[in-house]
Scaffold this active site. Structure first.
Site, PDB file in Angstrom:
ATOM      1  N   SER A  59       0.850  -1.193   0.000  1.00 14.25           N
ATOM      2  CA  SER A  59       0.000   0.000   0.000  1.00 14.25           C
ATOM      3  C   SER A  59       0.880   1.235   0.000  1.00 14.25           C
ATOM      4  CB  SER A  59      -0.906   0.021   1.233  1.00 14.25           C
ATOM      5  OG  SER A  59      -1.543   1.279   1.389  1.00 14.25           O
TER       6      SER A  59
ATOM      7  N   TYR B  27      -1.812  -0.896  10.104  1.00 24.05           N
ATOM      8  CA  TYR B  27      -1.887  -1.213   8.672  1.00 24.05           C
ATOM      9  C   TYR B  27      -0.648  -0.706   7.946  1.00 24.05           C
ATOM     10  CZ  TYR B  27      -3.752  -1.377   3.912  1.00 24.05           C
ATOM     11  OH  TYR B  27      -3.939  -1.631   2.579  1.00 24.05           O
TER      12      TYR B  27
END
Length: 306
Positions: A185, A198
């Site tokens: 990401s 995350y």
């Protein structure tokens, strides 16, 4: 003294020009992929008969399953959502004629890999897409604002990448060919507050991918981390698509055209441009309390309207 200052700014200008040139070369991968070598349509089939996709029931994983089948691969779909996978598998088989194998597994657990290994026996696996992942919370928030699901997130985002790679890489090394795509990401490219767990987990995915490529590229294996920004998936609450937020299928199609363009890519031109812009923002701005409060207030306002 004046001459020294002049030399300093000349050197500084040359360095900035060099940085700009490097960035332009990076963009050329997306704008002019033919200059970097366009892969033939049959390339994926030459790697092996089967592609394995984790988190395949929806979103990006579903899109990779469909697109790789369109490009001639049989597909192993792995997810905990059996009904969703069965629906996608039927669609793939009817539209492409490729074979689909379904493995139901919950990647928040650690006792699933023996079952997966047994289910993959005898398959010539040419492609692995480590896509499965989860957020610590549906909305951005501070670390202590949500209940402790740390182990689930680490198992899903980190352990799954390591374990699945270990299962598949062995046969790729023996055959001296293969492709591993690890979905990271853009939030893993910097310490991202309000997405702390995350963001940290995606740093691991990117670093793991780059180091692994250095070890195995001489053996004919391509390993790449993808660092997208906005992609419309159930995890992102199926956001409306626009110039920046890509549909899963559009993102996947474009990303597969860039698999030979380095150890890490944004996957698409729009995200590469956005990344170039955001990388100019000083980290202290992103980490400031005022900016975090601003985003939290926006989320609170949106939630109050729902």
């Amino acid at each position: 003294m004046e001459l020294l200052v002049q030399h300093f700014f000349t050197v500084l200008g040359l360095i900035l020009c060099l940085q700009l040139l490097i960035k332009c070369l990076g963009f050329s991968k997306y704008l002019f992929p033919q200059l970097w070598g366009v892969l033939p349509p049959s390339f994926f089939q030459t790697l092996g008969e089967w592609a394995v996709v984790t988190g395949a029931g929806d979103g990006i994983g579903k899109a990779y399953s469909i697109e790789l089948a369109n490009r001639g691969m049989n597909v192993v779909m792995i997810s905990r959502t059996l009904e969703k996978m069965q629906k996608v598998a039927l669609e793939i088989e009817q539209t492409t004629g490729r074979n689909v194998k379904i493995i139901q597994a919950d990647f928040t657990k650690n006792n699933i890999y023996k079952h997966i290994e047994e289910s993959l026996k005898g398959l010539e696996i040419g492609i692995l897409v480590n896509n499965v992942g989860m957020l610590h919370s549906p909305d951005p928030c501070c670390f202590l604002a949500v209940s402790d699901n740390d182990e689930n997130l680490i198992n899903c985002n980190v352990v799954s990448v390591v374990k699945m790679t270990r299962l598949v890489l062995k046969q790729m090394e023996q055959r001296r060919k293969g492709l591993i795509l690890n979905i990271s990401s853009a939030f893993g490219s910097f310490p991202c507050p309000l997405y702390t767990m995350y963001s940290a987990s995606k740093v691991f995915v990117s670093t793991f991918s780059k180091a692994l490529l250095a070890e195995y590229k001489s053996k004919g294996i391509i390993i790449q981390a993808l660092t997208p920004y906005g992609v419309s998936t159930p995890m992102t609450k199926n956001q409306s698509t626009n110039l920046i937020t890509k549909s899963s299928r559009d993102f996947v199609r474009e990303s597969l055209d860039h698999i030979s363009h380095g150890s890490e890519t944004f996957g698409c031109l729009a995200h590469a441009v956005l990344g170039c812009i955001l990388n100019q923002v000083p980290l202290w701005v992103i980490h400031s309390t005022r900016v975090q409060e601003y985003f939290l207030n926006i989320i609170s306002a949106i939630q109050s309207k729902e």
